[in-house]
Design a protein around this motif. Structure first.
Motif, short mmCIF file in Angstrom:
data_model
loop_
_atom_site.label_atom_id
_atom_site.label_comp_id
_atom_site.label_asym_id
_atom_site.label_seq_id
_atom_site.Cartn_x
_atom_site.Cartn_y
_atom_site.Cartn_z
N SER A 209 32.57 43.74 43.49
CA SER A 209 33.29 44.13 44.82
C SER A 209 33.82 43.04 44.77
O SER A 209 34.90 42.94 45.29
CB SER A 209 31.88 43.90 45.86
OG SER A 209 31.03 42.95 45.77
N ILE A 210 33.56 41.96 44.22
CA ILE A 210 34.44 40.55 44.50
C ILE A 210 35.77 41.09 43.39
O ILE A 210 36.93 40.92 43.72
CB ILE A 210 33.41 39.58 43.72
CG1 ILE A 210 33.06 38.69 45.18
CG2 ILE A 210 35.52 38.01 43.49
CD1 ILE A 210 31.80 37.43 44.70
N LYS A 212 36.64 44.17 43.15
CA LYS A 212 36.95 45.67 42.88
C LYS A 212 38.24 44.47 43.71
O LYS A 212 39.77 45.14 43.83
CB LYS A 212 36.10 45.95 43.32
CG LYS A 212 36.17 47.23 44.35
CD LYS A 212 36.80 48.38 42.44
CE LYS A 212 37.36 49.49 43.32
NZ LYS A 212 37.29 50.32 44.11
N CYS A 213 38.12 44.28 44.82
CA CYS A 213 38.38 43.28 45.95
C CYS A 213 39.98 42.55 45.40
O CYS A 213 40.81 42.35 46.76
CB CYS A 213 38.16 41.99 46.96
SG CYS A 213 36.50 43.14 47.55
N ILE A 214 39.30 41.99 44.74
CA ILE A 214 40.48 41.46 44.06
C ILE A 214 41.16 42.20 43.02
O ILE A 214 43.26 41.71 43.84
CB ILE A 214 40.25 40.09 42.74
CG1 ILE A 214 39.26 39.22 43.33
CG2 ILE A 214 41.89 39.71 42.13
CD1 ILE A 214 38.97 37.87 42.59
N ASP A 216 42.52 45.30 44.03
CA ASP A 216 42.82 45.99 45.42
C ASP A 216 43.94 45.27 46.01
O ASP A 216 45.14 45.54 46.42
CB ASP A 216 41.87 46.49 46.82
CG ASP A 216 41.41 47.72 46.19
OD1 ASP A 216 40.11 47.59 46.78
OD2 ASP A 216 41.62 48.41 45.36
N LEU A 217 43.46 43.46 45.81
CA LEU A 217 44.32 42.85 46.67
C LEU A 217 45.42 42.79 45.74
O LEU A 217 46.57 42.26 46.39
CB LEU A 217 43.79 41.87 47.09
CG LEU A 217 42.93 41.06 48.02
CD1 LEU A 217 42.51 39.96 47.80
CD2 LEU A 217 43.37 41.68 49.75
#
Lengths: 228, 75
Positions: A209-210, A212-214, A216-217
């Motif tokens: 998840s981390i 993926k978040c990066i 996305d960011l």
């Protein structure tokens, strides 16, 4: 011992107050001889009869020495002349003085009587006023009855208010209890759900998840840079 | 009226002894007569509103005459 059956005040004379005294005494001529004697002799001898009788008697007593002329005669003549002179001169004044004394006594008594009558009349007036006041007692009792009814009503309403307040307090308590219970259940459930969710996140899933978040960011930053 | 009920002034001279016989001459009767005479004299001359000298001077004159009659034996 007074026998109750004995009749009292049966004669007629007692019914009226005492008759007043006569104004003047019987007529007396020369201070010594009542008028009735002159009237007695008038039909037979006229007006001068008694005087002739008196003169005749006096001369008879003197001449027959039934009345003796001595030193006492002279004393009697002097005393009588002084007395007659005194009476003739001061009689009217003494009579007026005595009349004044009588007047004062009578006026005192009459004043006492008038005062008593006045007091009794005021007492009668007071009594009539009291009787008039007595007629108002119905109003008095009506007012008292109204007062009492109002007191009872007030008391009843106060107690109704108390009852209402007490019941409201108890119902509020129940409502508060239910609210509190629901809230506690909610909080507990939320906590439990959060805990289980957090526990279910394994470290593997956390890394994914981390990452993926990066990604996305980065995409977002590229699109943002493009927009600018 | 009848002889016994008339007073002295209404009695005629010829009836005087008979009238005296009808009077009550016992001591009580005499005393009653004296009392009545005294009270009638008082009511007429003394117990009045405006009495005067004659009321008492008649008594004094009667007293003088009586005492003169008593004290001189030649009468």
């Amino acid at each position: 011992v007074l026998h109750a059956t004995r009749p009292l005040h049966t004669s007629q004379q007692r019914l009226a107050p005492l008759p007043p005294l006569p104004e003047k005494g019987g007529e007396v001529r020369h201070g010594l001889i009542p008028e009735e004697f002159f009237q007695f002799l008038y039909p037979k001898t006229g007006v001068t009869g008694p005087y002739m009788l008196g003169t005749g008697l006096l001369l008879y007593f003197l001449s027959k020495e039934i009345y003796v002329v001595n030193h006492e005669t002279v004393a009697a003549i002097c005393i009588l002349s002084v007395i007659i002179y005194g009476v003739k001169k001061f009689g009217a004044d003494v009579a007026a003085f005595a009349d004044k004394l009588n007047e004062e006594k009578v006026s005192n008594a009459v004043a006492v009587k008038n005062a008593a009558i006045k007091d009794l009349e005021t007492a009668i007036e007071e009594e009539k006023k009291e009787q008039w006041r007595l007629e108002g007692r119905t109003y008095l009792f009506d007012a008292k009855r109204n007062n009492i009814a109002m007191l009872l009503e007030t008391n009843y309403r106060e107690r109704l208010m108390t009852v209402y307040n007490e019941v409201k307090k108890r119902l509020d308590y129940q409502v508060a209890m239910q609210n509190l219970k629901r809230q506690k259940e909610q909080d507990h459930m939320i906590q439990w759900v959060e805990k289980s969710v957090v526990q279910s996140i394994t470290p593997q899933q956390q890394k994914e998840s981390i990452a993926k978040c990066i990604l996305d960011l980065k995409a977002l930053s590229r699109s943002a840079q493009a927009a600018v | 009226g009848p002889l016994s009920e008339r007073c002295l002034l209404d009695v005629r001279l010829g009836e005087l002894p008979m009238w005296l016989a009808t009077r009550d001459l016992s001591p009580q009767g005499l005393l009653g007569g004296v009392q009545r005479a005294w009270s009638s004299y008082c009511d007429k001359y003394i117990n009045v509103k405006r009495g005067g000298a004659p009321g008492v001077s008649m008594l004094l004159a009667g007293y003088c005459l009586l005492s003169y009659g008593w004290s001189y034996q030649h009468i």
